[in-house]
Design an enzyme around this catalytic site. Structure first.
Site, short mmCIF file in Angstrom:
data_model
loop_
_atom_site.label_atom_id
_atom_site.label_comp_id
_atom_site.label_asym_id
_atom_site.label_seq_id
_atom_site.Cartn_x
_atom_site.Cartn_y
_atom_site.Cartn_z
N SER A 182 -11.68 -47.12 27.04
CA SER A 182 -13.07 -46.75 27.29
C SER A 182 -13.64 -47.61 28.40
CB SER A 182 -13.92 -46.95 26.03
OG SER A 182 -13.37 -46.23 24.95
N CYS B 141 -12.12 -56.18 27.34
CA CYS B 141 -11.72 -54.91 27.96
C CYS B 141 -10.83 -55.08 29.19
CB CYS B 141 -12.96 -54.10 28.34
SG CYS B 141 -14.09 -53.87 26.97
N ASP C 158 -20.86 -47.25 17.20
CA ASP C 158 -19.84 -46.72 18.11
C ASP C 158 -20.07 -45.22 18.28
OD1 ASP C 158 -17.58 -46.01 19.53
OD2 ASP C 158 -16.23 -47.27 18.34
N ARG D 225 -18.59 -43.19 20.51
CA ARG D 225 -17.56 -42.56 21.35
C ARG D 225 -16.96 -41.30 20.74
NH1 ARG D 225 -13.94 -47.70 22.55
NH2 ARG D 225 -14.78 -48.26 20.52
N1 LIG Z 1 -22.56 -51.14 23.10
C1 LIG Z 1 -21.72 -52.10 23.46
N2 LIG Z 1 -20.57 -51.73 24.03
C2 LIG Z 1 -19.72 -52.71 24.37
C3 LIG Z 1 -20.00 -54.07 24.17
N3 LIG Z 1 -18.97 -54.79 24.63
C4 LIG Z 1 -18.05 -53.89 25.10
N4 LIG Z 1 -18.52 -52.65 24.94
C5 LIG Z 1 -17.86 -51.38 25.24
O1 LIG Z 1 -16.89 -51.18 24.26
C6 LIG Z 1 -15.88 -50.31 24.77
C7 LIG Z 1 -14.55 -50.90 24.38
O2 LIG Z 1 -14.50 -50.88 23.00
P1 LIG Z 1 -14.00 -52.05 22.09
O3 LIG Z 1 -14.76 -51.96 20.81
O4 LIG Z 1 -14.04 -53.37 22.86
O5 LIG Z 1 -12.49 -51.78 21.85
P2 LIG Z 1 -11.87 -50.43 21.30
O6 LIG Z 1 -11.68 -49.53 22.49
O7 LIG Z 1 -12.64 -49.89 20.16
O8 LIG Z 1 -10.52 -50.93 20.67
P3 LIG Z 1 -9.21 -51.34 21.38
O9 LIG Z 1 -8.44 -50.06 21.61
O10 LIG Z 1 -8.52 -52.25 20.43
O11 LIG Z 1 -9.59 -51.99 22.66
C8 LIG Z 1 -16.12 -50.18 26.25
O12 LIG Z 1 -16.70 -48.90 26.48
C9 LIG Z 1 -17.13 -51.28 26.54
O13 LIG Z 1 -18.03 -50.94 27.57
C10 LIG Z 1 -21.23 -54.42 23.56
O14 LIG Z 1 -21.53 -55.57 23.31
N5 LIG Z 1 -22.06 -53.40 23.23
ZN LIG Z 2 -15.90 -54.74 27.87
#
Ligand SMILES: Nc1nc2c(ncn2[C@@H]2O[C@H](COP(=O)(O)OP(=O)(O)OP(=O)(O)O)[C@@H](O)[C@H]2O)c(=O)[nH]1
Ligand SMILES: [Zn+2]
Length: 185
Positions: free
Chosen positions: A33, A48, A107, A109
């Site tokens: 993402s 990330c 989340d 997404r």
């Molecule tokens: N709303 C929000 N989004 C965040 C924050 N930090 C990172 N992100 C977003 O989180 C997304 C990445 O998700 P993560 O939760 O870090 O990881 P994941 O994709 O769920 O899991 P992995 O596959 O293990 O990386 C990206 O779209 C980032 O822009 C935050 O503090 N707040």
């Molecule tokens: Zn990030």
């Protein structure tokens, strides 16, 4: 590099592929993402950028694989709202609380674009690099065949330690790191 337009949202996604991924054998894959701050601006407050780099490295090492770069910044709330969330985090909120205070879910997404992207590339099954069990479930429900989860734990540092702990405790991410493990920084 393959470009895709999401006709529902207008978002433009990208797939980076290497080697023969249409041969029917499981393919090493990452559904990443977008995180402008971490992926492009080297922010250390999340993991990330490190994960993206490691996923690309792992695919290169295997000589075969795919990275889907999904334009859902900030877990789907967008860049400006993520910046707002960062301000709330600087005042003490964790990443989930900050989203909720802004009126969003933890989340937001959606992974439904992954199946048509993988189908277009001829991918039949994936070995998904992620620590997020919800992502495995969401991709499977969207029709992508996840044959294995591959851990992707990289980039822990003093600036993202709390963020990663919140991912493990509130969002269910599978992390082997323990808070009291002195060698894990
Ligand atoms: N709303 C929000 N989004 C965040 C924050 N930090 C990172 N992100 C977003 O989180 C997304 C990445 O998700 P993560 O939760 O870090 O990881 P994941 O994709 O769920 O899991 P992995 O596959 O293990 O990386 C990206 O779209 C980032 O822009 C935050 O503090 N707040
Ligand atoms: Zn990030």
């Amino acid at each position: 590099m393959h470009g895709f337009e999401d006709t529902e949202t207008g978002k433009e996604h990208v797939a980076l592929s290497m080697g023969d991924i249409a041969d029917g054998k499981p393919v090493l894959a990452r559904a990443h993402s977008e995180c402008l701050t971490g992926d492009a601006l080297f922010s250390m407050r999340c993991d990330c950028g490190y994960q993206l780099e490691e996923a690309l490295r792992a695919v290169a090492e295997a000589g075969r694989g795919v990275v889907l770069y999904l334009r859902q910044e900030g877990r789907g709330i967008g860049l400006l709202n993520k910046i707002r969330a960062y301000h709330l985090q600087d005042q003490g909120a964790d990443t989930v609380e900050a989203n909720e205070r802004l009126g969003f879910g933890a989340d937001m997404r959606d992974y439904s674009m992954c199946r048509p992207m993988l189908e277009h590339l001829g991918v039949k099954g994936i070995r998904l690099m992620t620590n997020n069990p919800r992502k495995v479930k969401a991709l499977s429900e969207a029709g992508a065949r996840v044959v294995e989860r591959v851990a992707l734990e990289v980039g822990r540092n003093p600036h993202n330690d709390g963020y990663l702990n919140t991912k493990a405790s509130k969002l269910g991410h599978m992390m082997t790191h323990q808070d009291d493990d002195p060698e894990a920084i």
